[in-house]
Motif scaffolding. Sequence first.
Motif, mmCIF file in Angstrom:
data_model
loop_
_atom_site.group_PDB
_atom_site.id
_atom_site.type_symbol
_atom_site.label_atom_id
_atom_site.label_comp_id
_atom_site.label_asym_id
_atom_site.label_seq_id
_atom_site.Cartn_x
_atom_site.Cartn_y
_atom_site.Cartn_z
ATOM 1 N N ALA A 68 56.369 50.425 85.253
ATOM 2 C CA ALA A 68 56.149 49.168 84.515
ATOM 3 C C ALA A 68 57.471 48.547 84.077
ATOM 4 O O ALA A 68 57.538 47.346 83.810
ATOM 5 C CB ALA A 68 55.262 49.434 83.302
ATOM 6 N N TRP A 69 58.525 49.369 84.013
ATOM 7 C CA TRP A 69 59.829 48.849 83.616
ATOM 8 C C TRP A 69 60.367 47.819 84.615
ATOM 9 O O TRP A 69 61.134 46.941 84.235
ATOM 10 C CB TRP A 69 60.852 49.985 83.465
ATOM 11 C CG TRP A 69 60.854 50.581 82.095
ATOM 12 C CD1 TRP A 69 59.974 51.497 81.614
ATOM 13 C CD2 TRP A 69 61.762 50.295 81.021
ATOM 14 N NE1 TRP A 69 60.276 51.806 80.311
ATOM 15 C CE2 TRP A 69 61.375 51.088 79.922
ATOM 16 C CE3 TRP A 69 62.860 49.459 80.885
ATOM 17 C CZ2 TRP A 69 62.037 51.058 78.702
ATOM 18 C CZ3 TRP A 69 63.530 49.425 79.664
ATOM 19 C CH2 TRP A 69 63.119 50.210 78.590
ATOM 20 N N LEU A 70 59.977 47.934 85.879
ATOM 21 C CA LEU A 70 60.527 47.004 86.883
ATOM 22 C C LEU A 70 60.127 45.556 86.604
ATOM 23 O O LEU A 70 61.007 44.698 86.434
ATOM 24 C CB LEU A 70 60.113 47.444 88.290
ATOM 25 C CG LEU A 70 60.732 48.769 88.759
ATOM 26 C CD1 LEU A 70 60.140 49.189 90.100
ATOM 27 C CD2 LEU A 70 62.238 48.648 88.861
ATOM 28 N N PRO A 71 58.796 45.259 86.522
ATOM 29 C CA PRO A 71 58.448 43.859 86.193
ATOM 30 C C PRO A 71 58.884 43.466 84.791
ATOM 31 O O PRO A 71 59.287 42.312 84.566
ATOM 32 C CB PRO A 71 56.916 43.836 86.341
ATOM 33 C CG PRO A 71 56.475 45.242 86.238
ATOM 34 C CD PRO A 71 57.588 46.074 86.786
ATOM 35 N N LEU A 72 58.829 44.419 83.854
ATOM 36 C CA LEU A 72 59.220 44.084 82.478
ATOM 37 C C LEU A 72 60.701 43.693 82.416
ATOM 38 O O LEU A 72 61.089 42.760 81.716
ATOM 39 C CB LEU A 72 58.957 45.277 81.546
ATOM 40 C CG LEU A 72 57.490 45.538 81.199
ATOM 41 C CD1 LEU A 72 57.349 46.837 80.399
ATOM 42 C CD2 LEU A 72 56.905 44.375 80.399
#
Lengths: 178, 91
Positions: A68-72
């Motif tokens: 989830a860190w990638l899009p965030l």
Amino acid sequence: MPAQNLLERYEARRTRRFLDNQERMSGWLPTWRTRARRRLLTVILAVVLACMFVATTATYFVPLAALAWLPLTLVFLVTWTSLQIVSSRLSDAPRHALDEREISERNSARSIGLGVAQVLVMIPILALLLGSTTDSVDHQDLAYAAGGFTLASILFAGCLPAMILAWIRPDDDPEDHL
Amino acid sequence: MSPVRRGETLPIYNRIRVLRADRGLSRSQLAALVEVNPQTIGALERGDHYPSLDLAFRICDVFGLPVEAVFSRTEFAPLSAGLHRPAPKEA
């Protein structure tokens, strides 16, 4: 003119670069330079950072939550850059580029950011201290989650001064530009 | 607003807006003369920011007035009130 020491030369160069960049970016995103738009960006940034805390805590239970860190991070970069542009980067401006009112406001905002950082970073520290002495805890997952939480804490505390300044700054008074 | 370490924050009133209008100065022009941002002049005029002694002196230098003519702990009467006083009635 008296000879400048290394620190003074660095400050002077930093101030020149800041003022050059500020002049270059002063016309960017003109329709977003209102209080309402700045506050909207601040809220979006707060939500993104909150999601980072949730995602990093979730990695302890579900390692794939780290994805989830990638899009965030993508949304964070866009929002943070936009907020910095429309608020003229007051939160990290060199001292000589600001007047006394701006320095006072920036120092207050930075003080809050530092306080928040100290509190937030204590959470993963305590989790690591307590978790390291508890056998039922997965130490690898705990270390990973605590590292992510610390990263999110530093990001949040680092962004907070800019968020506060963007939130409190009033709309430009037309009389200021006459 | 200038930080106060302890005690109640006392108001500092000023006549900057009136003096600026009297001299035909815009906020930007006054700001350039005292080397602050125009928003800070606006904040001073609205009473949202109290100036440091240094800034107060710089503003007073622009108008050529003493500090007490520009800044005060009490609200200023309109400048026009001092323009004409009726002569005292003869007994």
